[in-house]
Design an enzyme around this catalytic site. Sequence first.
Site, mmCIF file in Angstrom:
data_model
loop_
_atom_site.group_PDB
_atom_site.id
_atom_site.type_symbol
_atom_site.label_atom_id
_atom_site.label_comp_id
_atom_site.label_asym_id
_atom_site.label_seq_id
_atom_site.Cartn_x
_atom_site.Cartn_y
_atom_site.Cartn_z
ATOM 1 N N ARG A 66 -26.061 21.478 35.360
ATOM 2 C CA ARG A 66 -24.887 22.148 35.983
ATOM 3 C C ARG A 66 -23.644 21.259 36.063
ATOM 4 N NH1 ARG A 66 -28.606 24.672 39.751
ATOM 5 N NH2 ARG A 66 -29.232 26.615 38.751
ATOM 6 N N LYS A 74 -10.111 20.913 28.332
ATOM 7 C CA LYS A 74 -10.636 22.083 27.618
ATOM 8 C C LYS A 74 -11.818 21.609 26.778
ATOM 9 C CE LYS A 74 -6.864 25.379 26.916
ATOM 10 N NZ LYS A 74 -5.993 26.053 25.928
ATOM 11 N N GLU A 118 0.320 17.937 16.103
ATOM 12 C CA GLU A 118 0.240 18.236 17.553
ATOM 13 C C GLU A 118 1.338 17.478 18.325
ATOM 14 O OE1 GLU A 118 -1.730 20.626 18.804
ATOM 15 O OE2 GLU A 118 -3.778 20.521 18.004
ATOM 16 N N LYS A 121 1.725 16.293 27.943
ATOM 17 C CA LYS A 121 0.560 17.161 28.183
ATOM 18 C C LYS A 121 0.063 17.011 29.625
ATOM 19 C CE LYS A 121 -3.752 18.991 26.572
ATOM 20 N NZ LYS A 121 -4.711 19.192 25.514
ATOM 21 N N GLU A 137 -4.663 27.238 32.500
ATOM 22 C CA GLU A 137 -3.866 28.057 31.566
ATOM 23 C C GLU A 137 -3.577 29.461 32.106
ATOM 24 O OE1 GLU A 137 -4.527 27.560 27.105
ATOM 25 O OE2 GLU A 137 -4.701 29.719 27.293
ATOM 26 N N ARG A 140 0.712 26.350 30.696
ATOM 27 C CA ARG A 140 -0.168 25.639 29.760
ATOM 28 C C ARG A 140 -0.311 26.383 28.436
ATOM 29 N NH1 ARG A 140 -5.872 22.363 30.676
ATOM 30 N NH2 ARG A 140 -6.088 21.825 28.472
ATOM 31 N N ASN A 157 -0.379 26.050 23.240
ATOM 32 C CA ASN A 157 -1.040 26.831 22.200
ATOM 33 C C ASN A 157 -0.063 27.288 21.109
ATOM 34 O OD1 ASN A 157 -3.655 28.945 21.883
ATOM 35 N ND2 ASN A 157 -3.933 27.207 23.239
ATOM 36 N N HIS A 207 -1.117 27.973 17.559
ATOM 37 C CA HIS A 207 -2.575 28.099 17.533
ATOM 38 C C HIS A 207 -3.053 29.536 17.330
ATOM 39 C CE1 HIS A 207 -2.265 24.016 18.958
ATOM 40 N NE2 HIS A 207 -3.576 23.869 18.939
ATOM 41 N N HIS A 236 -5.640 29.278 14.503
ATOM 42 C CA HIS A 236 -7.074 29.519 14.697
ATOM 43 C C HIS A 236 -7.605 30.565 13.705
ATOM 44 C CE1 HIS A 236 -7.363 27.849 19.097
ATOM 45 N NE2 HIS A 236 -7.245 26.911 18.186
ATOM 46 N N HIS A 263 -7.720 20.994 11.767
ATOM 47 C CA HIS A 263 -7.141 21.759 12.883
ATOM 48 C C HIS A 263 -5.618 21.562 12.946
ATOM 49 C CE1 HIS A 263 -6.497 23.508 16.808
ATOM 50 N NE2 HIS A 263 -5.960 22.377 17.231
HETATM 51 N N1 LIG Z 1 -9.618 20.190 23.991
HETATM 52 C C1 LIG Z 1 -8.370 20.184 23.564
HETATM 53 O O1 LIG Z 1 -7.419 20.217 24.345
HETATM 54 C C2 LIG Z 1 -8.105 20.102 22.097
HETATM 55 C C3 LIG Z 1 -6.816 19.825 21.661
HETATM 56 C C4 LIG Z 1 -6.587 19.731 20.294
HETATM 57 C C5 LIG Z 1 -7.630 19.883 19.400
HETATM 58 N N2 LIG Z 1 -8.871 20.130 19.872
HETATM 59 C C6 LIG Z 1 -10.009 20.227 18.948
HETATM 60 O O2 LIG Z 1 -10.145 18.972 18.304
HETATM 61 C C7 LIG Z 1 -10.702 19.155 17.009
HETATM 62 C C8 LIG Z 1 -9.901 18.374 16.001
HETATM 63 O O3 LIG Z 1 -9.942 17.014 16.345
HETATM 64 P P1 LIG Z 1 -9.667 15.874 15.270
HETATM 65 O O4 LIG Z 1 -8.455 16.204 14.513
HETATM 66 O O5 LIG Z 1 -9.760 14.596 15.995
HETATM 67 O O6 LIG Z 1 -10.860 16.065 14.228
HETATM 68 P P2 LIG Z 1 -12.312 15.404 14.139
HETATM 69 O O7 LIG Z 1 -12.892 15.181 15.459
HETATM 70 O O8 LIG Z 1 -13.070 16.234 13.163
HETATM 71 O O9 LIG Z 1 -12.013 13.983 13.476
HETATM 72 C C9 LIG Z 1 -11.435 13.953 12.202
HETATM 73 C C10 LIG Z 1 -12.200 13.049 11.225
HETATM 74 O O10 LIG Z 1 -11.846 11.691 11.481
HETATM 75 C C11 LIG Z 1 -13.030 10.903 11.629
HETATM 76 N N3 LIG Z 1 -12.643 9.803 12.506
HETATM 77 C C12 LIG Z 1 -12.535 9.809 13.841
HETATM 78 N N4 LIG Z 1 -12.003 8.653 14.279
HETATM 79 C C13 LIG Z 1 -11.801 7.883 13.196
HETATM 80 C C14 LIG Z 1 -11.267 6.593 12.995
HETATM 81 N N5 LIG Z 1 -10.785 5.865 14.003
HETATM 82 N N6 LIG Z 1 -11.222 6.100 11.737
HETATM 83 C C15 LIG Z 1 -11.680 6.854 10.692
HETATM 84 N N7 LIG Z 1 -12.161 8.095 10.810
HETATM 85 C C16 LIG Z 1 -12.216 8.604 12.056
HETATM 86 C C17 LIG Z 1 -14.039 11.867 12.166
HETATM 87 O O11 LIG Z 1 -15.338 11.400 11.982
HETATM 88 C C18 LIG Z 1 -13.708 13.123 11.350
HETATM 89 O O12 LIG Z 1 -14.276 13.022 10.088
HETATM 90 C C19 LIG Z 1 -10.711 20.645 16.746
HETATM 91 O O13 LIG Z 1 -12.014 21.131 16.914
HETATM 92 C C20 LIG Z 1 -9.795 21.188 17.808
HETATM 93 O O14 LIG Z 1 -10.142 22.503 18.174
HETATM 94 C C21 LIG Z 1 -9.124 20.235 21.194
HETATM 95 O O1 LIG Z 2 -4.859 21.830 25.966
HETATM 96 C C1 LIG Z 2 -4.418 22.936 25.665
HETATM 97 O O2 LIG Z 2 -4.179 23.802 26.523
HETATM 98 C C2 LIG Z 2 -4.187 23.301 24.250
HETATM 99 O O3 LIG Z 2 -3.919 24.440 23.958
HETATM 100 C C3 LIG Z 2 -4.307 22.222 23.234
HETATM 101 C C4 LIG Z 2 -4.581 22.710 21.828
HETATM 102 O O4 LIG Z 2 -4.040 21.740 20.946
HETATM 103 C C5 LIG Z 2 -6.065 22.822 21.518
HETATM 104 O O5 LIG Z 2 -6.253 23.015 20.154
HETATM 105 C C6 LIG Z 2 -6.792 23.894 22.299
HETATM 106 O O6 LIG Z 2 -8.190 23.761 22.155
HETATM 107 C C7 LIG Z 2 -6.457 25.273 21.846
HETATM 108 O O7 LIG Z 2 -6.618 26.142 22.898
HETATM 109 P P1 LIG Z 2 -7.782 27.192 23.016
HETATM 110 O O8 LIG Z 2 -7.755 27.562 24.463
HETATM 111 O O9 LIG Z 2 -7.415 28.325 22.160
HETATM 112 O O10 LIG Z 2 -9.043 26.537 22.619
HETATM 113 ZN ZN LIG Z 3 -4.674 22.070 18.940
#
Ligand SMILES: NC(=O)c1ccc[n+]([C@@H]2O[C@H](COP(=O)([O-])OP(=O)(O)OC[C@H]3O[C@@H](n4cnc5c(N)ncnc54)[C@H](O)[C@@H]3O)[C@@H](O)[C@H]2O)c1
Ligand SMILES: O=C(O)C(=O)C[C@@H](O)[C@H](O)[C@H](O)COP(=O)(O)O
Ligand SMILES: [Zn+2]
Length: 344
Positions: A110, A132, A174, A212, A222, A226, A230, A233, A237, A250
């Site tokens: 949990r 998120k 981003e 942010k 959100e 917030r 997006n 996005h 997406h 992404h």
């Molecule tokens: N939670 C949020 O607020 C939020 C915000 C933006 C994006 N996201 C999510 O994040 C994801 C995208 O993240 P990303 O762009 O980091 O992609 P990712 O996590 O797939 O990483 C990209 C690639 O880089 C490699 N890598 C990581 N660090 C490295 C380093 N220092 N040197 C060499 N290679 C390295 C990874 O292994 C992978 O192959 C998506 O799923 C997206 O939905 C979430």
């Molecule tokens: O943190 C947020 O809020 C964002 O929207 C950041 C985005 O870059 C990220 O990709 C987020 O995961 C997208 O929003 P979602 O709620 O559709 O997953």
């Molecule tokens: Zn994003």
Amino acid sequence: MTVNITLPHDNSYDIFIDELKDLYFDRKVVIVTNPTVSGFHLEYLKSKLKARELSICTIPDGEEYKNMETIESILAHCFTNRLDRKSLLIAFGGGVIGDMTGFASSIYQRGIDFVQIPTTLLSQVDASVGGKTGINNKFGKNLVGTFHQPIAVYIDPSMLKTLPKREFGAGVAEIVKMAVTFNKDFFEWLESHDLNDEKNIQIAIAKSVETKANVVSQDEKELGIRAALNYGHTFGHVIENETNYNTYLHGEAVSIGMCMANALAVKLGFMSKDEELRVNKLLEKYDIPTTYKIKNVEDFYEHFFLDKKSLDNKIKFILPIGIGDCKITNEITKDDVIEILKGF
Ligand SMILES: NC(=O)c1ccc[n+]([C@@H]2O[C@H](COP(=O)([O-])OP(=O)(O)OC[C@H]3O[C@@H](n4cnc5c(N)ncnc54)[C@H](O)[C@@H]3O)[C@@H](O)[C@H]2O)c1
Ligand SMILES: O=C(O)C(=O)C[C@@H](O)[C@H](O)[C@H](O)COP(=O)(O)O
Ligand SMILES: [Zn+2]
């Protein structure tokens, strides 16, 4: 530099932007990572980290593994190693690792604590901050997940030295998002500085994290402002889902999505053509894609209704007002959107 996110219910935390310092956790710790990141940086992290008991959970690398099966494997690692409710998960990787480690930590017994140590540009400027978490499924992107804040975020920009150029560009997208939606001065600074320079990228990381953190502090779940994070996005997406998460990164899909949103904003008179071109130019400077051929415009439009921002069958769009401000609206007609999509 340290940035704070102030949140209710003891959820506040610090984001440290600096070379990684020694860390000690008097509890069981699991580092969740993938073979790529561990190959480059795990020894470095281990040299800085002490824990009562440490194990490593390695999951496959790639957005296509951001699913329930991988979550089950993280949870299985936690059960096998007898983690209790005081244990800690560390997300060590990009946004995919961060979103999944955050999700697993939010449901294990949990909910237990987790820490973010982001290693991609995109995760350092955006994904590691704000709580998120989630996974994708066949219906779409991030459709299953939770809000679960980390207890701390450690951003060490030196880890970016091993990052491939294309991944760097995805992170820049981003950064551009934060500037277009919230900060004109930052956008102008981006136009006149090269982010490949080590000093400049550190400034851009700090500025993006501050932006942010400020937004999330105002609206953790959100319910209002917030949603502006997006921007790009809603379109992005759908592009990721249509192409099975294996064609565009992404950040690249978000870049194309921002260009679609901009085209709509120009059509509706919120943004000038000149401003639209300036955004395109900045994205293209880092070789980030700005166009995408939509196969079926009606299908693309229908996909919007799965967006988590959509309410009562109305799609919410984030449209820039010039550069540095934006509008969150659910009043855009289908005809206007379809016209823009057809022209892309
Ligand atoms: N939670 C949020 O607020 C939020 C915000 C933006 C994006 N996201 C999510 O994040 C994801 C995208 O993240 P990303 O762009 O980091 O992609 P990712 O996590 O797939 O990483 C990209 C690639 O880089 C490699 N890598 C990581 N660090 C490295 C380093 N220092 N040197 C060499 N290679 C390295 C990874 O292994 C992978 O192959 C998506 O799923 C997206 O939905 C979430
Ligand atoms: O943190 C947020 O809020 C964002 O929207 C950041 C985005 O870059 C990220 O990709 C987020 O995961 C997208 O929003 P979602 O709620 O559709 O997953
Ligand atoms: Zn994003």
